[in-house]
Write a protein that holds these residues in place. Structure first.
Motif, PDB file in Angstrom:
ATOM      1  N   ALA A 155     -43.149   2.554 -71.490  1.00  0.00           N
ATOM      2  CA  ALA A 155     -42.461   3.377 -72.488  1.00  0.00           C
ATOM      3  C   ALA A 155     -40.996   3.591 -72.097  1.00  0.00           C
ATOM      4  O   ALA A 155     -40.099   3.546 -72.954  1.00  0.00           O
ATOM      5  N   GLU A 156     -40.744   3.814 -70.808  1.00  0.00           N
ATOM      6  CA  GLU A 156     -39.365   3.996 -70.342  1.00  0.00           C
ATOM      7  C   GLU A 156     -38.548   2.726 -70.553  1.00  0.00           C
ATOM      8  O   GLU A 156     -37.387   2.790 -70.950  1.00  0.00           O
ATOM      9  N   ALA A 157     -39.162   1.579 -70.288  1.00  0.00           N
ATOM     10  CA  ALA A 157     -38.464   0.308 -70.475  1.00  0.00           C
ATOM     11  C   ALA A 157     -38.113   0.089 -71.948  1.00  0.00           C
ATOM     12  O   ALA A 157     -37.004  -0.355 -72.281  1.00  0.00           O
ATOM     13  N   ILE A 158     -39.052   0.406 -72.829  1.00  0.00           N
ATOM     14  CA  ILE A 158     -38.808   0.275 -74.272  1.00  0.00           C
ATOM     15  C   ILE A 158     -37.677   1.205 -74.697  1.00  0.00           C
ATOM     16  O   ILE A 158     -36.772   0.808 -75.438  1.00  0.00           O
ATOM     17  N   ARG A 159     -37.701   2.432 -74.181  1.00  0.00           N
ATOM     18  CA  ARG A 159     -36.656   3.410 -74.504  1.00  0.00           C
ATOM     19  C   ARG A 159     -35.287   2.914 -74.035  1.00  0.00           C
ATOM     20  O   ARG A 159     -34.290   2.996 -74.771  1.00  0.00           O
ATOM     21  N   ARG A 160     -35.240   2.375 -72.810  1.00  0.00           N
ATOM     22  CA  ARG A 160     -33.975   1.860 -72.283  1.00  0.00           C
ATOM     23  C   ARG A 160     -33.457   0.697 -73.113  1.00  0.00           C
ATOM     24  O   ARG A 160     -32.258   0.634 -73.419  1.00  0.00           O
ATOM     25  N   SER A 161     -34.352  -0.224 -73.481  1.00  0.00           N
ATOM     26  CA  SER A 161     -33.917  -1.392 -74.250  1.00  0.00           C
ATOM     27  C   SER A 161     -33.425  -0.991 -75.641  1.00  0.00           C
ATOM     28  O   SER A 161     -32.447  -1.549 -76.146  1.00  0.00           O
ATOM     29  N   ARG A 162     -34.094  -0.036 -76.263  1.00  0.00           N
ATOM     30  CA  ARG A 162     -33.647   0.431 -77.582  1.00  0.00           C
ATOM     31  C   ARG A 162     -32.287   1.109 -77.489  1.00  0.00           C
ATOM     32  O   ARG A 162     -31.418   0.922 -78.352  1.00  0.00           O
ATOM     33  N   LYS A 163     -32.087   1.895 -76.430  1.00  0.00           N
ATOM     34  CA  LYS A 163     -30.813   2.574 -76.239  1.00  0.00           C
ATOM     35  C   LYS A 163     -29.703   1.553 -76.041  1.00  0.00           C
ATOM     36  O   LYS A 163     -28.615   1.673 -76.605  1.00  0.00           O
ATOM     37  N   LEU A 164     -29.982   0.525 -75.239  1.00  0.00           N
ATOM     38  CA  LEU A 164     -29.007  -0.527 -74.999  1.00  0.00           C
ATOM     39  C   LEU A 164     -28.670  -1.268 -76.286  1.00  0.00           C
ATOM     40  O   LEU A 164     -27.501  -1.563 -76.569  1.00  0.00           O
ATOM     41  N   ALA A 165     -29.708  -1.545 -77.094  1.00  0.00           N
ATOM     42  CA  ALA A 165     -29.494  -2.231 -78.371  1.00  0.00           C
ATOM     43  C   ALA A 165     -28.646  -1.374 -79.311  1.00  0.00           C
ATOM     44  O   ALA A 165     -27.772  -1.891 -80.009  1.00  0.00           O
ATOM     45  N   ARG A 166     -28.917  -0.060 -79.338  1.00  0.00           N
ATOM     46  CA  ARG A 166     -28.117   0.849 -80.173  1.00  0.00           C
ATOM     47  C   ARG A 166     -26.664   0.834 -79.746  1.00  0.00           C
ATOM     48  O   ARG A 166     -25.752   0.762 -80.580  1.00  0.00           O
ATOM     49  N   LYS A 167     -26.424   0.906 -78.433  1.00  0.00           N
ATOM     50  CA  LYS A 167     -25.053   0.907 -77.939  1.00  0.00           C
ATOM     51  C   LYS A 167     -24.350  -0.401 -78.279  1.00  0.00           C
ATOM     52  O   LYS A 167     -23.181  -0.407 -78.678  1.00  0.00           O
ATOM     53  N   LYS A 168     -25.074  -1.509 -78.119  1.00  0.00           N
ATOM     54  CA  LYS A 168     -24.496  -2.815 -78.413  1.00  0.00           C
ATOM     55  C   LYS A 168     -24.149  -2.921 -79.894  1.00  0.00           C
ATOM     56  O   LYS A 168     -23.077  -3.403 -80.267  1.00  0.00           O
ATOM     57  N   LEU A 169     -25.058  -2.471 -80.751  1.00  0.00           N
ATOM     58  CA  LEU A 169     -24.826  -2.512 -82.192  1.00  0.00           C
ATOM     59  C   LEU A 169     -23.636  -1.634 -82.578  1.00  0.00           C
ATOM     60  O   LEU A 169     -22.808  -2.028 -83.406  1.00  0.00           O
ATOM     61  N   GLN A 170     -23.542  -0.472 -81.969  1.00  0.00           N
ATOM     62  CA  GLN A 170     -22.444   0.442 -82.262  1.00  0.00           C
ATOM     63  C   GLN A 170     -21.106  -0.163 -81.827  1.00  0.00           C
ATOM     64  O   GLN A 170     -20.124  -0.082 -82.540  1.00  0.00           O
ATOM     65  N   ARG A 171     -21.117  -0.791 -80.643  1.00  0.00           N
ATOM     66  CA  ARG A 171     -19.895  -1.415 -80.152  1.00  0.00           C
ATOM     67  C   ARG A 171     -19.454  -2.556 -81.066  1.00  0.00           C
ATOM     68  O   ARG A 171     -18.271  -2.677 -81.393  1.00  0.00           O
ATOM     69  N   GLU A 172     -20.389  -3.379 -81.505  1.00  0.00           N
ATOM     70  CA  GLU A 172     -20.041  -4.500 -82.383  1.00  0.00           C
ATOM     71  C   GLU A 172     -19.635  -4.022 -83.774  1.00  0.00           C
ATOM     72  O   GLU A 172     -18.787  -4.604 -84.419  1.00  0.00           O
ATOM     73  N   GLY A 173     -20.253  -2.942 -84.227  1.00  0.00           N
ATOM     74  CA  GLY A 173     -19.926  -2.399 -85.537  1.00  0.00           C
ATOM     75  C   GLY A 173     -18.562  -1.768 -85.576  1.00  0.00           C
ATOM     76  O   GLY A 173     -17.889  -1.770 -86.607  1.00  0.00           O
ATOM     77  N   MET A 174     -18.132  -1.207 -84.448  1.00  0.00           N
ATOM     78  CA  MET A 174     -16.837  -0.534 -84.380  1.00  0.00           C
ATOM     79  C   MET A 174     -15.676  -1.521 -84.396  1.00  0.00           C
ATOM     80  O   MET A 174     -14.636  -1.255 -84.924  1.00  0.00           O
ATOM     81  N   MET A 175     -15.872  -2.686 -83.783  1.00  0.00           N
ATOM     82  CA  MET A 175     -14.774  -3.650 -83.644  1.00  0.00           C
ATOM     83  C   MET A 175     -14.566  -4.476 -84.849  1.00  0.00           C
ATOM     84  O   MET A 175     -14.949  -4.605 -85.811  1.00  0.00           O
TER      85      MET A 175
END
Length: 68
Positions: free
Chosen positions: A48-68
């Motif tokens: 569950a922790e691994a899934i949470r970490r991967s989702r958080k990383l994906a959110r950050k990546k999506l936010q970074r790409e969406g901002m640029m």
């Protein structure tokens, strides 16, 4: 771990120590070790922790790409 006390200000040093311990994950480790955790529960928690970490990383990546 070391925290220096400046100007006899113990409260500030204690706050700094707590912050360092929090960053290191000592409090979480203590909480986990208070009671025995079955291997199946440990495996489920880690998954569950691994899934949470991967989702958080994906959110950050999506936010970074969406901002640029």
């Amino acid at each position: 771990m070391q925290v220096s006390v400046r100007d006899n200000n113990v409260d500030q040093a204690l706050r700094a120590l707590k912050k360092k311990l929090q960053r290191e994950g000592v409090f979480r480790e203590m909480k986990l070790r208070q009671a025995y955790e079955k291997p199946s529960e440990k495996k489920a928690r880690q998954k569950a922790e691994a899934i949470r970490r991967s989702r958080k990383l994906a959110r950050k990546k999506l936010q970074r790409e969406g901002m640029m």
